[in-house]
Design a protein around this motif. Structure first.
Motif, short mmCIF file in Angstrom:
data_model
loop_
_atom_site.label_atom_id
_atom_site.label_comp_id
_atom_site.label_asym_id
_atom_site.label_seq_id
_atom_site.Cartn_x
_atom_site.Cartn_y
_atom_site.Cartn_z
N TRP A 20 0.85 -1.19 0.00
CA TRP A 20 0.00 0.00 0.00
C TRP A 20 0.88 1.24 0.00
O TRP A 20 1.85 1.34 0.75
CB TRP A 20 -0.92 -0.01 1.21
N SER A 22 0.14 5.24 0.29
CA SER A 22 -0.96 6.18 0.53
C SER A 22 -0.96 7.35 -0.45
O SER A 22 -1.98 7.97 -0.65
CB SER A 22 -0.89 6.71 1.96
N TYR A 26 -1.26 1.90 -4.92
CA TYR A 26 -0.55 0.66 -4.65
C TYR A 26 0.79 0.63 -5.37
O TYR A 26 0.93 1.19 -6.46
CB TYR A 26 -1.37 -0.55 -5.13
N ALA A 62 -3.85 -5.37 -7.70
CA ALA A 62 -4.40 -4.35 -6.80
C ALA A 62 -5.93 -4.47 -6.71
O ALA A 62 -6.50 -4.29 -5.63
CB ALA A 62 -4.01 -2.96 -7.30
N LYS A 66 -8.29 -5.28 -3.28
CA LYS A 66 -9.46 -4.52 -2.82
C LYS A 66 -10.76 -5.28 -3.00
O LYS A 66 -11.84 -4.73 -2.77
CB LYS A 66 -9.55 -3.18 -3.56
#
Length: 132
Positions: A20, A22, A26, A62, A66
């Protein structure tokens, strides 16, 4: 075609590891390469997702992280409805060459054909799979 590419990318995405980040979303590691994936903007630093409109292996990794479906992120240009809309109109034929307006551009003259140096080959080169 898009589904075939997506399944190949899905198989490659299983070998990727995800971190991760931020700032941009990703960071996906594939071997020695690190790619940055931004899901809201649908971009990846490998640029394959933006060029093809099909999520690249890094984006698929990614998306799976999620718990999103990669099928929802394929471009609308690959949909059946878009294909049908493309060919729903009648394509007009091109007028005869004699009816075109004369061009003011210089004509393109082809290069002269030269005989290549060396002795010409007399026997065809066979493929590796052909019997001798």
């Amino acid at each position: 075609m898009a589904l075939k590419v997506l399944t190949e990318h899905t198989a490659r995405s299983m070998k990727c590891s995800i971190e991760w980040n931020s700032d941009t979303g990703y960071e996906v590691l594939e071997g020695h390469f690190r790619h940055v994936v931004d899901l809201p903007r649908q971009t990846c630093s490998c640029r394959a997702w933006m060029l093809k409109g099909i999520p690249c292996p890094h984006a698929i990794a990614a998306l799976h992280h999620k718990r999103l479906n990669p099928m929802d992120y394929i471009s609308q240009w690959y949909s059946r409805d878009t294909y049908i809309k493309t060919y729903s109109y009648f394509i007009q034929t091109v007028l005869n060459l004699k009816m075109w307006p004369p061009s003011t551009n210089p004509t393109v003259i082809p290069l002269e054909v030269r005989k290549m140096p060396g002795r010409p080959k007399t026997v065809r080169r066979k493929e590796a799979s052909e019997p001798k």
